[in-house]
Design an enzyme around this catalytic site. Structure first.
Site, short mmCIF file in Angstrom:
data_model
loop_
_atom_site.label_atom_id
_atom_site.label_comp_id
_atom_site.label_asym_id
_atom_site.label_seq_id
_atom_site.Cartn_x
_atom_site.Cartn_y
_atom_site.Cartn_z
N CYS A 38 -15.04 39.50 -65.08
CA CYS A 38 -16.49 39.83 -65.14
C CYS A 38 -16.90 40.35 -64.06
CB CYS A 38 -17.05 38.26 -65.43
SG CYS A 38 -16.89 37.13 -64.09
N CYS A 111 -14.37 30.99 -64.32
CA CYS A 111 -15.07 31.10 -63.12
C CYS A 111 -14.53 30.24 -62.19
CB CYS A 111 -16.65 30.86 -63.24
SG CYS A 111 -17.55 32.05 -64.01
#
Lengths: 130, 390
Positions: A38, A111
């Site tokens: 990302c 994440c």
């Protein structure tokens, strides 16, 4: 759960803990991990102290460029290792961070990996100096 | 539409995502949920009342697009309209046809074309775009092959606001009578001239909720004589092109929303454009922020930026804390963890599109709201940049 992020994620996002840096030194390890998926980047600084002959995380700081989940996991992960023995900090798992945040949306789970990896990289960097 | 909740204004700047239902539209729709509930296919008075309402909305849409009522098909949304256009035209040809599609289309056009490509139902040429997201009509012309049946280029790009040269492409394609021209006009209805004769298009898609109509209703203009196969089988509704009981209240709402657009277009366009320019001017004062999309060939309601050193979703979350709604094309906000295909096609690197921010205005947007955003946004960006690795 109807909202995208848990209240805990939002709280850590809005008031992130341990933001900043620690100047280079022999007792400092720095780990930076970029997420190729990302584009998020996380940089963790640990200052290692000794207590009864055991190395521990005396201080930790983090810098993050990323989404709400990335910032919240930086904050939570650093809170979780602060004051802990190095060996324990090294064992911090993605899952533990996610659970401490009352969960992350499925698409955001990667994440949490970033924080755990950056901590490991910082510890490795420190060990390389010993 | 700013209402004071403690000291926070509520500022909606995501009109390109959806717009609030105009109270006049709701008023027009309400009887068709209640006493005028008939099925437009029924012969009795209830049915005929519904039929009349649908016909009236069809006439409004046809007048707006400058076409015949037989050329308007009501659908459930622009996604359905776009799927019907691409798949319906493809299916109507015997052999494997060739489609020409811009790479910055909405996902519903993009994925419909990819589906046709992947299943071997069609060959697809993906057009290039320049750094502003503009399609060159010359590239469309160069892409035409023996078996080309359709070119699809959107009127206004929803992410960056760039207005594509539809009339120019339409004129060029006049020389190619076997190539149909489709445009997804979802973001254009409120602000641009959508006369299909002027545009030279054979198919045009719209969705009511983008211009103060209800969600769940859209339309597709299909030029008379276009060879197209319906994608939803069943009854003979919508000139046999789209089976299923008409969403009468929704269709009435779409018609009323078009009437309101027609009545207010000239004032709204200028007012919204001026506010957008005020917003763009202010945001570009922030260091290391760039405008995305074309500076002039740009829809009046869309302001879009790349913010270096701050991530889009984080900006949106912080804006939301201040009561401000926007959107982003960053990978983190996409749900599929890929940066916006629009920004990528424009040659913008994933690092830069990471900080993408879109603010889209509407007829209710006020100068106070824009000034409020210009006050709140700079410290948000500064704060996020401070947190980032140096």
């Amino acid at each position: 759960m109807s909202q995208f992020y848990s209240d805990k994620v939002l709280e850590h996002f809005k008031n992130p803990r341990n933001i900043g840096s620690i100047p280079e030194g022999d007792d400092v390890g720095i780990g930076q991990i970029g997420n190729p998926v990302c584009g998020d980047i996380m940089k963790i600084f640990i200052k290692v102290g000794k207590r009864d002959g055991v190395e521990y995380v005396e201080d930790v700081k983090v810098q993050t460029l990323g989404c709400g989940a990335a910032i919240a996991t930086s904050s939570m992960a650093t809170e979780m290792i602060k004051g802990k023995p190095l060996a324990e900090a090294e064992e911090l798992t993605n899952q533990a961070v996610v659970e401490a945040l009352d969960g992350l949306p499925e698409v955001k789970k990667h994440c949490s990996a970033l924080a755990a990896q950056a901590i490991k990289a910082a510890i490795e960097d420190y060990r390389g100096k010993c | 539409m700013n209402c004071a909740i403690t000291n926070t204004m509520k500022v909606y700047l995501d009109y390109a995502a959806t717009s609030p239902l105009d109270p006049q539209v709701l008023e027009a729709m309400l009887p068709y949920f209640k006493e005028k509930f008939g099925n437009a296919s029924s012969i009795h008075s209830w049915g005929q009342e519904a039929r009349e309402a649908v016909d009236e909305a069809r006439e409004t849409a046809a007048n707006f697009l400058n076409c015949g009522t037989q050329e308007i098909i009501f659908t459930s949304c622009a996604t359905e309209s776009n799927n019907l256009a691409l798949k319906g035209v493809t299916e109507s040809t015997g052999k494997v046809p060739h489609l020409i599609v811009s790479p910055i289309e909405h996902h519903c056009v993009l994925d419909a074309a990819k589906h046709l490509e992947e299943t071997g139902a069609a060959e697809v040429t993906w057009l290039p775009v320049d750094q502003y997201g503009l399609v060159d009509p010359g590239d469309v012309e160069k892409s035409i092959k023996e078996n080309t049946i359709l070119a699809s280029v959107m009127f206004v790009n929803n992410e960056v606001g760039t207005v594509e040269p539809i009339a120019e492409i339409g004129r060029m394609l006049k020389k190619e009578p076997k190539v149909y021209f489709h445009t997804d006009a979802v973001q254009a209805i409120q602000y641009l001239d959508c006369d299909v004769q002027e545009l030279g298009v054979d198919l045009l898609s719209m969705s009511a909720h983008k211009f103060y109509g209800p969600k769940g209703v859209g339309a597709l203009y299909i030029k008379k004589g276009t060879s197209i196969t319906r994608q939803q089988d069943g009854g003979g509704q919508e000139h046999g092109m789209r089976a299923g009981t008409e969403n009468v209240a929704g269709i009435v709402g779409l018609g009323r929303a078009i009437e309101l657009v027609v009545n207010s277009q000239s004032q709204t366009v200028n007012r919204v454009r001026n506010l957008r320019d005020r917003l763009i001017g202010g945001v570009l004062q922030i260091p290391d922020v760039k405008l995305t999309g074309h500076s002039e060939k740009r829809a009046p309601h869309i302001a879009s930026f790349m913010v270096a050193g701050a991530e889009g979703e984080s900006i949106l979350l912080m804006l939301n804390e201040e009561g401000i709604a926007g959107s982003s094309g960053s990978a983190c906000t996409s749900g599929i963890l890929e940066p916006s295909h629009v920004l990528t096609a424009m040659g913008i690197s994933p690092e830069l599109s990471h900080g993408s921010l879109r603010l889209s205005l509407g007829k209710q947007t006020t100068e106070d709201e824009i000034d409020y955003v210009l006050e709140k946004l700079p410290p948000i960006i500064e704060g996020l940049r401070k947190m980032a690795p140096k």
